[in-house]
Write a protein that holds these residues in place. Sequence first.
Motif, PDB file in Angstrom:
ATOM      1  N   UNK A   1      19.209  22.089  -5.129  1.00  0.00           N
ATOM      2  CA  UNK A   1      19.493  22.025  -6.566  1.00  0.00           C
ATOM      3  C   UNK A   1      18.184  21.891  -7.343  1.00  0.00           C
ATOM      4  N   UNK A   2      18.088  22.529  -8.475  1.00  0.00           N
ATOM      5  CA  UNK A   2      16.886  22.490  -9.338  1.00  0.00           C
ATOM      6  C   UNK A   2      15.623  22.515  -8.512  1.00  0.00           C
ATOM      7  N   UNK A   3      15.565  23.415  -7.532  1.00  0.00           N
ATOM      8  CA  UNK A   3      14.546  23.206  -6.521  1.00  0.00           C
ATOM      9  C   UNK A   3      13.118  23.218  -7.048  1.00  0.00           C
ATOM     10  N   UNK A   4      12.806  24.043  -8.060  1.00  0.00           N
ATOM     11  CA  UNK A   4      11.399  24.071  -8.474  1.00  0.00           C
ATOM     12  C   UNK A   4      11.005  22.778  -9.184  1.00  0.00           C
ATOM     13  N   UNK A   5      11.916  22.231 -10.017  1.00  0.00           N
ATOM     14  CA  UNK A   5      11.643  20.936 -10.654  1.00  0.00           C
ATOM     15  C   UNK A   5      11.526  19.834  -9.598  1.00  0.00           C
ATOM     16  N   UNK A   6      12.437  19.886  -8.629  1.00  0.00           N
ATOM     17  CA  UNK A   6      12.444  18.826  -7.622  1.00  0.00           C
ATOM     18  C   UNK A   6      11.215  18.886  -6.722  1.00  0.00           C
ATOM     19  N   UNK A   7      10.747  20.091  -6.433  1.00  0.00           N
ATOM     20  CA  UNK A   7       9.523  20.201  -5.637  1.00  0.00           C
ATOM     21  C   UNK A   7       8.339  19.629  -6.421  1.00  0.00           C
TER      22      UNK A   7
ATOM     23  N   UNK B   1       0.841  -1.197   0.000  1.00  0.00           N
ATOM     24  CA  UNK B   1       0.000   0.000   0.000  1.00  0.00           C
ATOM     25  C   UNK B   1       0.884   1.258   0.000  1.00  0.00           C
ATOM     26  N   UNK B   2       0.590   2.239  -0.840  1.00  0.00           N
ATOM     27  CA  UNK B   2       1.436   3.435  -0.929  1.00  0.00           C
ATOM     28  C   UNK B   2       1.645   4.098   0.426  1.00  0.00           C
ATOM     29  N   UNK B   3       0.642   4.046   1.288  1.00  0.00           N
ATOM     30  CA  UNK B   3       0.751   4.663   2.612  1.00  0.00           C
ATOM     31  C   UNK B   3       1.797   4.002   3.484  1.00  0.00           C
ATOM     32  N   UNK B   4       2.257   2.805   3.091  1.00  0.00           N
ATOM     33  CA  UNK B   4       3.286   2.102   3.866  1.00  0.00           C
ATOM     34  C   UNK B   4       4.692   2.446   3.383  1.00  0.00           C
ATOM     35  N   UNK B   5       4.806   3.195   2.289  1.00  0.00           N
ATOM     36  CA  UNK B   5       6.136   3.540   1.778  1.00  0.00           C
ATOM     37  C   UNK B   5       6.479   4.984   2.125  1.00  0.00           C
ATOM     38  N   UNK B   6       7.696   5.156   2.633  1.00  0.00           N
ATOM     39  CA  UNK B   6       8.217   6.512   2.855  1.00  0.00           C
ATOM     40  C   UNK B   6       9.487   6.661   2.040  1.00  0.00           C
ATOM     41  N   UNK B   7       9.688   7.844   1.512  1.00  0.00           N
ATOM     42  CA  UNK B   7      10.918   8.125   0.784  1.00  0.00           C
ATOM     43  C   UNK B   7      11.695   9.169   1.556  1.00  0.00           C
ATOM     44  N   UNK B   8      12.978   8.880   1.797  1.00  0.00           N
ATOM     45  CA  UNK B   8      13.823   9.810   2.550  1.00  0.00           C
ATOM     46  C   UNK B   8      14.697  10.595   1.587  1.00  0.00           C
ATOM     47  N   UNK B   9      14.613  11.899   1.695  1.00  0.00           N
ATOM     48  CA  UNK B   9      15.472  12.751   0.866  1.00  0.00           C
ATOM     49  C   UNK B   9      16.286  13.668   1.781  1.00  0.00           C
ATOM     50  N   UNK B  10      17.352  14.227   1.244  1.00  0.00           N
ATOM     51  CA  UNK B  10      18.129  15.185   2.034  1.00  0.00           C
ATOM     52  C   UNK B  10      17.894  16.596   1.484  1.00  0.00           C
ATOM     53  N   UNK B  11      18.318  17.556   2.274  1.00  0.00           N
ATOM     54  CA  UNK B  11      18.079  18.957   1.922  1.00  0.00           C
ATOM     55  C   UNK B  11      18.625  19.346   0.561  1.00  0.00           C
TER      56      UNK B  11
END
Length: 283
Positions: free
Chosen positions: A154-160, A139-149
């Motif tokens: 970098x490319x912040x608007x695309x990445x957001x 279930x998608x609610x069981x997955x978390x993705x960890x990202x760093x600052x």
Amino acid sequence: EAKRNGRNRHEVFRPELEEAARVRRQTEADLRCALHLGQIEMHYQPIVDKQGRRISGYEALMRWNHPARGQVSPLDFIPLAEETGLIHELGERALNLACQQAMTWVDGESVAVNLSPVQFNHPGLVDIVALALADSGLPPGCLELEITESVLLENSSDNVKTLRALKALGVGISLDDFGTGYSSLSYLRSFPFDRIKIDRSFVRDLGESREALAIVRAITGLSNSLLIKTTAEGVETQEQLARLQAEGCTHFQGFLFGRPEPAQQRLRRVVAVVERDATPIAG
Ligand code: C2E
Ligand code: MG
Ligand code: MG
Ligand code: MG
């Protein structure tokens, strides 16, 4: 004279540079092989809730099970994988393994997978995540993705935009190692994170450093008022746990609760607990 010295220095260092380049090429080739031979594995470390009793999820951590070198830490090969682009394949493998393996034992808990900032340069990232969910049935609610600052730097608007598309799949997004990079508060406005992970270095220094304590207090205060979960990383002692609980941290991860371990071992442990807790029903 200076020029000659410079040239001499260059001559002296050249064999070493060549050697370093050779080692890198060899490691890259080995890593590519490792992927094809199934030597890339995921280990799982529990994340516990506020009281420090219930497991609320696991972080999936990559391991290279090397025939000669043993378990190689991701810190030793992820930077190279990022430079060579191999991180895309490694990251996809990590995601698929974590989703499939979590399906064999999780019962509502979440599984967190780390994403490299480089993976955000891949236009197919959202599809890769969607496919990992669909193929595994997690279930998608069981997955978390960890990202760093750095993803927001970098490319912040695309990445957001990419983060929003990932979130639209129903997965959670965590901000990892918070406090170690630029840690701009505006990041918390640019994207609705589900969780902030307080870096291990602050937890480690909690006892001796007023600054570390003040930073932990600021992060938890802000997160709690924004209804963002906080996970303290690297909790090793009861004293650290007590302090972090007092500061209002909502989740904890660290050797105090469990080390990262292979899926099979994790599965056996869960089965053992279920068997221990199963009380025969009378009549
Ligand atoms: P991270 O995401 O911050 O992961 C937490 C690290 O802290 C892990 O190191 C974990 O084993 C370690 N740790 C957990 N509790 C404790 C503790 O109580 N004390 C101490 N001393 N350490 C603790 P690990 O597994 O070596 O991973 C290092 C980093 O490599 C991770 O840091 C993450 O940035 C990266 N990484 C791991 N797996 C992946 C992956 O699948 N993909 C990507 N892109 N990066 C990964
Ligand atoms: Mg992490
Ligand atoms: Mg972390
Ligand atoms: Mg960390």
